[in-house]
Design a protein around this motif. Structure first.
Motif, short mmCIF file in Angstrom:
data_model
loop_
_atom_site.label_atom_id
_atom_site.label_comp_id
_atom_site.label_asym_id
_atom_site.label_seq_id
_atom_site.Cartn_x
_atom_site.Cartn_y
_atom_site.Cartn_z
N LYS A 91 3.53 5.45 5.05
CA LYS A 91 4.15 5.87 3.79
C LYS A 91 3.29 5.49 2.60
O LYS A 91 3.27 6.18 1.58
CB LYS A 91 5.53 5.22 3.66
CG LYS A 91 6.58 5.79 4.60
CD LYS A 91 7.94 5.16 4.31
CE LYS A 91 9.03 5.76 5.17
NZ LYS A 91 10.35 5.14 4.88
N ARG A 92 2.59 4.35 2.72
CA ARG A 92 1.66 3.91 1.67
C ARG A 92 0.42 3.33 2.35
O ARG A 92 0.51 2.74 3.43
CB ARG A 92 2.30 2.86 0.76
CG ARG A 92 3.56 3.35 0.08
CD ARG A 92 4.27 2.21 -0.64
NE ARG A 92 3.85 2.08 -2.03
CZ ARG A 92 4.18 1.05 -2.81
NH1 ARG A 92 4.89 0.05 -2.33
NH2 ARG A 92 3.78 1.01 -4.07
N PRO B 216 -4.83 -1.14 -6.33
CA PRO B 216 -4.72 -2.26 -7.26
C PRO B 216 -6.06 -2.95 -7.44
O PRO B 216 -6.91 -2.94 -6.53
CB PRO B 216 -3.72 -3.19 -6.56
CG PRO B 216 -3.97 -2.94 -5.10
CD PRO B 216 -4.25 -1.45 -5.02
N MET B 217 -6.29 -3.52 -8.59
CA MET B 217 -7.46 -4.36 -8.77
C MET B 217 -7.16 -5.74 -8.20
O MET B 217 -5.99 -6.06 -7.87
CB MET B 217 -7.86 -4.45 -10.24
CG MET B 217 -6.90 -5.20 -11.13
SD MET B 217 -7.46 -5.27 -12.85
CE MET B 217 -7.27 -3.57 -13.36
N VAL C 122 1.35 -5.77 -6.38
CA VAL C 122 1.87 -4.55 -5.76
C VAL C 122 3.31 -4.83 -5.34
O VAL C 122 3.57 -5.75 -4.57
CB VAL C 122 1.04 -4.15 -4.52
CG1 VAL C 122 1.65 -2.92 -3.85
CG2 VAL C 122 -0.41 -3.91 -4.89
N HIS C 123 4.23 -4.05 -5.85
CA HIS C 123 5.64 -4.20 -5.49
C HIS C 123 5.91 -3.39 -4.23
O HIS C 123 5.87 -2.15 -4.25
CB HIS C 123 6.53 -3.78 -6.65
CG HIS C 123 6.41 -4.67 -7.84
ND1 HIS C 123 7.11 -5.85 -7.97
CD2 HIS C 123 5.62 -4.57 -8.94
CE1 HIS C 123 6.78 -6.44 -9.11
NE2 HIS C 123 5.89 -5.69 -9.72
N GLN D 293 5.27 3.01 -8.04
CA GLN D 293 4.28 2.23 -8.79
C GLN D 293 2.94 2.99 -8.81
O GLN D 293 2.48 3.51 -7.80
CB GLN D 293 4.10 0.85 -8.17
CG GLN D 293 3.25 -0.09 -9.00
CD GLN D 293 3.15 -1.48 -8.39
OE1 GLN D 293 3.65 -1.73 -7.28
NE2 GLN D 293 2.52 -2.42 -9.09
N VAL D 294 2.31 3.03 -9.99
CA VAL D 294 1.08 3.79 -10.17
C VAL D 294 -0.07 2.84 -10.48
O VAL D 294 0.09 1.87 -11.22
CB VAL D 294 1.23 4.82 -11.31
CG1 VAL D 294 -0.08 5.55 -11.56
CG2 VAL D 294 2.34 5.81 -10.99
#
Length: 375
Positions: free
Chosen positions: A314-315, A352-353, A358-359, A365-366
Motif C-alpha cells: 500500500k505504501r 521523507p528526508m 512518517v505517520h 501524507q505528502v
C-alpha cells in the motif's frame, strides 16, 4: 663484487620477509578486535548446523548466488571503487536533515529514517529500532564516511527501545559502537541465526536475544509478531563469509503488516512473501549501493521495480541510500530513478528526508523530492 651482491640480495630478502611477517601479524591483530565479532560456537553452532539453510559449512541462499554477475574479480572492482571517478558520488554540500526528538514523539504510530537503512519506529506504543548504524559503517573510520549532514543522529539520540531488529551482520547494518551504547537500553533483540554470537561477545544479555531462522516467528514484545523471511544476500564482518544468516522480516502489529526487506538481490521470495501475508501496508526495501557486477545480492533499479510489483504494498519506502557511498553511482540516482518510476506507474512512494516523521496511519501524507536542490 659477486659476494657483496649476494649479501645485499639476501639482506633485502630478509627485510622483505620481515615486513610480510609484520603485515600478517598486524592484520591478525586488527581482525581479532572485538568489533569484528565472533563466529557461532557451542550450542549456537549446533543450532546453526541443523538449519535447512546451512550446507557445506556455510549459510546458503535459496537460489545459486554468485559473488559477482560478471567475469570481473574482487580486486578489479576494488580498483574501480578506489580510483575510478564517478560524477556526484557524494553530495557537495550538507544534506537537509530534520533533527526530530525521538524521545518525545507522542502516541502516534510513526517511522523516522536516520539515513542508509537505520530506522526508528513507534508502533502501538512500542519503540523499535532497525539496523542502527549511527557511528561507523566500517572498521576503519577513514573509509565509508557519512555524507555531510547525514550523521546528525547519534546513539544518544535514541530512547530506550523495546525491540531492536538486526537484518544481518555487515558493518553498514550492525555498528559495534552503536551497539555498545544501546547495551542495557534494549528490551529484546531479534536477529538472524548466528548473529547473536556477536551480541553476546559484546556483552548483551543472552536472555534478551532471539535468533530466528527463515520462516520462524516470535512475539518479542506483547502485541508485535515478527517473522524472519528469506533475502538473497550474504554475511560476514571479516574474511570469512556466511557463518551467520541474513534475513528480511514481516512485522505484524494489531493493525499493520510492515515488511522490512534488509539487503537482498531479486529472487522469487518477494512473490512468495506477498502470497503468504496478503496485505502489506508498508514495504521498506533497499534502493542504493547497487551495481550490475553484484546484482544477485543487491537490487539494481529494474529489479527493485520487479520486487515492488511482487510485493504490491500500500505504501513503499526505499532505504540503503543518502548516507554512504558504497557503490559506483551518483548519490541521488536511486531516489531519482524510483521517483520517476513512481510517477510513471503510480507507485505509492514515500520520500521523507532524514529525520522527517512518517505517520504510519496517514495515507494522505505528502513528501517532496528533497534531494533535487542538492543534485
Amino acid at each position: 663484487m659477486k659476494v657483496s651482491s649476494k649479501n645485499k640480495l639476501k639482506k633485502a630478502m630478509w627485510v622483505l620477509l620481515g615486513l610480510i611477517i609484520v603485515f600478517i601479524a598486524g592484520v591478525f591483530i586488527f581482525v581479532n578486535q572485538p568489533m569484528f565479532g565472533k563466529a557461532p560456537s557451542g550450542a549456537r553452532l549446533e543450532r546453526v548446523e541443523k538449519s535447512p539453510n546451512y550446507r557445506d559449512g556455510a549459510f546458503q541462499n535459496t537460489s545459486i548466488t554468485p559473488n559477482f554477475s560478471s567475469d570481473r574479480n574482487f580486486f578489479g572492482l576494488m580498483y574501480d571503487f578506489l580510483f575510478k571517478k564517478v560524477k556526484d558520488l557524494r553530495p557537495s554540500k550538507n544534506l537537509p536533515v530534520i533533527k526530530t526528538n525521538l524521545k518525545n514523539l507522542g502516541a502516534d504510530d510513526v517511522l523516522v529514517w536516520m539515513g542508509h537503512s537505520s530506522l526508528f519506529m513507534q508502533v502501538d506504543g512500542k519503540k523499535i529500532v532497525v539496523d542502527p548504524v549511527l557511528v561507523a559503517a566500517s572498521p576503519l573510520s577513514m573509509f565509508n564516511k557519512a555524507f555531510k549532514g547525514a550523521s546528525t543522529y547519534q546513539p544518544e539520540d535514541l530512547p530506550d527501545v523495546d525491540l531492536l531488529i538486526i537484518t544481518h551482520d555487515h558493518w553498514d547494518h550492525l555498528d559495534y559502537k552503536t551497539m555498545l551504547d544501546l547495551k542495557g537500553r534494549v528490551g529484546k533483540i531479534v536477529c538472524p541465526l548466528g548473529v547473536g554470537e556477536h551480541l553476546e561477545y559484546w556483552g548483551f544479555d543472552p536472555g534478551r536475544i532471539i535468533e530466528l531462522d527463515w520462516h520462524e516467528e516470535a512475539e518479542p514484545v506483547s502485541g508485535l509478531k515478527l517473522t524472519a523471511l528469506p533475502a538473497r544476500h550474504f554475511s560476514g564482518r571479516g574474511f570469512v563469509r556466511n557463518k551467520s544468516l541474513w534475513a528480511s522480516y514481516m512485522l505484524q502489529t494489531g493493525t499493520q503488516n510492515i515488511y522490512i526487506g534488509g539487503d537482498s538481490g531479486y529472487d522469487t521470495h518477494f512473490e512468495a512473501i506477498k502470497r503468504r501475508f496478503g496485505t502489506i501496508d508498508l514495504a521498506i526495501v533497499e534502493n542504493g549501493q547497487y551495481n550490475n557486477d553484484w546484482k544477485y545480492i543487491h537490487l539494481i533499479p529494474e529489479d527493485l521495480l520487479k520486487a515492488v510489483k511482487d510485493l504490491q504494498p500500500k505504501r513503499l519506502f526505499t532505504v540503503h541510500n543518502s548516507k554512504y557511498a558504497l557503490a559506483m553511482h551518483a548519490w541521488y540516482e536511486p531516489l531519482e530513478l524510483i521517483a520517476a518510476a513512481a510517477e510513471k506507474d503510480s507507485l505509492p512512494l514515500l520520500t521523507p528526508m532524514i529525520g522527517e516523521v512518517v505517520h504510519l496511519k496517514d495515507s494522505n501524507q505528502v513528501f517532496r523530492k528533497w534531494w533535487k536542490p542538492y543534485m
